[in-house]
Design a protein around this motif. Structure first.
Motif, short mmCIF file in Angstrom:
data_model
loop_
_atom_site.label_atom_id
_atom_site.label_comp_id
_atom_site.label_asym_id
_atom_site.label_seq_id
_atom_site.Cartn_x
_atom_site.Cartn_y
_atom_site.Cartn_z
N MET A 95 27.78 36.80 16.85
CA MET A 95 27.26 38.20 17.17
C MET A 95 27.37 39.01 16.01
O MET A 95 26.55 39.88 15.97
CB MET A 95 28.09 38.58 18.48
CG MET A 95 27.81 40.02 19.14
SD MET A 95 25.84 39.94 19.48
CE MET A 95 25.77 38.70 20.95
N PRO A 110 32.76 44.68 24.22
CA PRO A 110 31.44 45.22 24.85
C PRO A 110 31.61 46.36 25.45
O PRO A 110 32.31 46.59 26.13
CB PRO A 110 30.99 43.89 25.46
CG PRO A 110 32.33 43.38 25.97
CD PRO A 110 33.40 43.56 24.81
N TYR A 136 26.42 39.54 32.29
CA TYR A 136 26.67 40.59 31.25
C TYR A 136 26.54 42.05 32.00
O TYR A 136 26.51 42.96 31.33
CB TYR A 136 25.58 40.59 30.05
CG TYR A 136 25.75 39.31 29.34
CD1 TYR A 136 26.81 38.81 28.97
CD2 TYR A 136 24.30 38.61 29.26
CE1 TYR A 136 26.92 37.73 28.25
CE2 TYR A 136 24.46 37.21 28.31
CZ TYR A 136 25.64 36.87 27.96
OH TYR A 136 25.68 35.71 27.54
N ARG A 224 18.75 37.79 28.72
CA ARG A 224 20.05 37.80 28.99
C ARG A 224 20.67 38.22 27.31
O ARG A 224 21.48 38.84 27.11
CB ARG A 224 20.53 36.73 29.51
CG ARG A 224 20.54 35.56 28.81
CD ARG A 224 21.42 34.37 29.39
NE ARG A 224 21.64 34.21 30.77
CZ ARG A 224 22.37 33.47 31.58
NH1 ARG A 224 23.28 32.83 30.94
NH2 ARG A 224 22.26 33.50 32.84
N HIS A 225 20.09 37.34 26.29
CA HIS A 225 20.68 37.85 25.10
C HIS A 225 20.17 38.93 24.40
O HIS A 225 21.07 39.40 23.62
CB HIS A 225 20.09 36.48 24.02
CG HIS A 225 18.63 36.68 23.69
ND1 HIS A 225 18.09 37.46 22.91
CD2 HIS A 225 17.54 36.00 24.36
CE1 HIS A 225 16.80 37.33 22.81
NE2 HIS A 225 16.48 36.25 23.55
N ASP A 228 23.37 41.25 26.08
CA ASP A 228 24.34 40.82 25.08
C ASP A 228 24.44 41.48 23.90
O ASP A 228 25.36 41.84 23.39
CB ASP A 228 24.36 39.30 25.18
CG ASP A 228 25.84 38.90 24.87
OD1 ASP A 228 26.97 39.63 25.26
OD2 ASP A 228 26.19 37.92 24.26
N ARG A 231 25.14 45.20 24.07
CA ARG A 231 26.31 45.73 24.53
C ARG A 231 27.56 45.48 23.33
O ARG A 231 28.57 46.32 23.47
CB ARG A 231 26.77 45.07 25.91
CG ARG A 231 27.07 43.50 25.82
CD ARG A 231 27.25 42.85 27.24
NE ARG A 231 27.83 41.48 26.85
CZ ARG A 231 28.94 41.05 27.23
NH1 ARG A 231 29.65 41.83 28.13
NH2 ARG A 231 29.41 39.87 27.29
N TRP A 232 27.16 44.62 22.66
CA TRP A 232 28.11 44.11 21.54
C TRP A 232 27.97 45.03 20.25
O TRP A 232 29.01 45.13 19.39
CB TRP A 232 28.26 42.64 21.06
CG TRP A 232 29.16 41.69 21.98
CD1 TRP A 232 28.69 41.18 23.07
CD2 TRP A 232 30.58 41.86 21.88
NE1 TRP A 232 29.78 40.53 23.68
CE2 TRP A 232 30.95 40.92 22.94
CE3 TRP A 232 31.52 42.35 21.11
CZ2 TRP A 232 32.41 40.47 23.02
CZ3 TRP A 232 32.80 42.34 21.16
CH2 TRP A 232 33.40 41.15 22.15
#
Length: 388
Positions: A95, A110, A136, A224-225, A228, A231-232
């Motif tokens: 990430m 996150p 997530y 989904r990725h 993710d 959020r990071w």
């Protein structure tokens, strides 16, 4: 009767005042005037009057929308282009490295993520969406009404099928709202009314400043990725539209046009409002899937065509015939017999006709492929829909 090639109306009036040697009554006079008018027409004039003009009126009535869409480049300029953001992803890349590739920093922890949707009847698409995003999402927020945007009564379909969504129950904020049932009103007014209620439901769900809020219809599914990543990563745009691969009827028919209406917001109380139009210039590439009119049953197609905000596109009753709908699904053609909504003649002409069949099922939502037997109708080669 003919002078210099022109019809002499005064002489006709004189003649029509005396029909068959009799003084004409007012009724007979009007009939004779019509007769005299017709006698003054040649064959080409009659052909034009009784065939060409009615045919032209019928053509405009039947295809007026197509004419308007085709002439769009003459009266409307294309919208301002988005600023595309290259989307980097590989499951084996960390990430911090992915955030750096995007020009963003990485957070120590996150952000919380809220996924908020208005719900009508898309039970299968909602299942695929929530399964994709489940790891997530902090809170799933869903609002449904007993009214369509076009003021038709409808059942509370999520409430009826709630047992199918037990896997999100601990993280679900569910709301119901009564429709206003104002027939004849612009459907976008009812849609705005329901989206405003969704704003209020988000407060009940506990959203706070700088939480991420996904604004998209049920059938606009972020990968989904993508969520993710957002959020990071630090320093992402306050509002970011998601470029989604655009499919029609199933994942067999992929549009050349990419969907852009889905968006992710860094929530700000008093400023962020739930909407489904352009709110930013930034567009994150290849961020998920939009599967429009991806229904299991023909009856669901008919319901949506009558229920959603663009119901004016159903110009003729035969558009709703099940056999016609089934034939169009298998061809990848347009349910409304419309031209592409483009801004240049080149794009309009190049995108006419049905969407080509695709035989790729790579990089689709994982839950769809994991349960291929259950959702077979969404995969290439399975265009026939259930009739019940």
């Amino acid at each position: 009767m003919i002078s210099g090639g022109y019809y002499t109306w005064k002489k006709c009036d004189d003649k029509c005042a005396d029909v068959c040697g009799q003084q004409a009554s007012p009724t007979l006079l009007s009939m004779s005037s019509v007769r005299c008018f017709l006698q003054g027409l040649d064959l080409r004039s009659i052909f034009f009057l009784f065939l060409v003009i009615p045919s032209g009126v019928f053509f405009i009535y039947s295809h007026g929308q197509k004419i308007t869409y085709f002439l769009r480049p003459l009266w409307q300029s294309p919208p301002k282009p988005f600023i595309p953001i290259t989307h980097y992803y590989n499951e084996n890349v960390s990430m911090p490295a992915l955030c750096k590739l995007h020009g963003w920093g990485v957070r120590e922890f996150p952000r919380r993520v809220y996924d908020a949707v208005l719900f009508s009847n898309e039970v299968d698409m909602l299942t695929i969406r929530w399964k994709e995003l489940y790891p997530y999402i902090t809170q799933f927020v869903l609002l449904e009404s007993n009214s369509t945007f076009t003021a038709l009564p409808k059942p509370l379909n999520f409430d009826i099928n709630r047992d199918k969504f037990k896997f999100v129950e601990p993280r679900l904020t569910y709301g119901k709202i009564g429709g206003r049932f104002r027939r004849g009103e612009n459907p976008f007014i009812e849609e705005a009314y329901q989206r405003l209620a969704l704003d209020q439901l988000l407060q009940v769900a506990g959203i706070e400043d700088d939480d991420l809020l996904i604004m998209s219809d049920v059938d606009e599914i972020p990968s989904r990725h993508t969520i993710d990543l957002l959020r990071w990563c630090d320093d992402i745009p306050p509002v970011l539209h998601l470029q989604l691969r655009n499919y029609l009827y199933s994942f067999e028919f992929e549009h050349r046009d990419l969907s852009w209406r889905a968006s992710v917001h860094r929530y700000k109380r008093g400023t962020t409002k739930y909407a489904h139009y352009r709110q930013s210039d930034y567009l994150l590439s290849d961020s998920g899937w939009h599967c429009s009119f991806c229904f299991r049953r023909i009856s669901d197609f008919i319901f949506k065509m009558k229920a959603y905000s663009h119901t004016d596109r159903v110009r003729f009753s035969h558009f709703l015939k099940p056999k016609r709908i089934q034939d169009i699904i298998c061809k990848g053609a347009d349910l409304y017999d419309m031209l592409p909504e483009e801004y240049t003649f080149r794009d309009i002409i190049g995108r006419m006709g049905p969407i080509p069949h695709s035989f790729s099922a790579v990089h689709l939502p994982w839950y769809l492929l994991e349960n291929a037997d259950k959702y077979k109708y969404l995969l290439p080669g399975n265009c026939v829909r259930e009739r019940s």
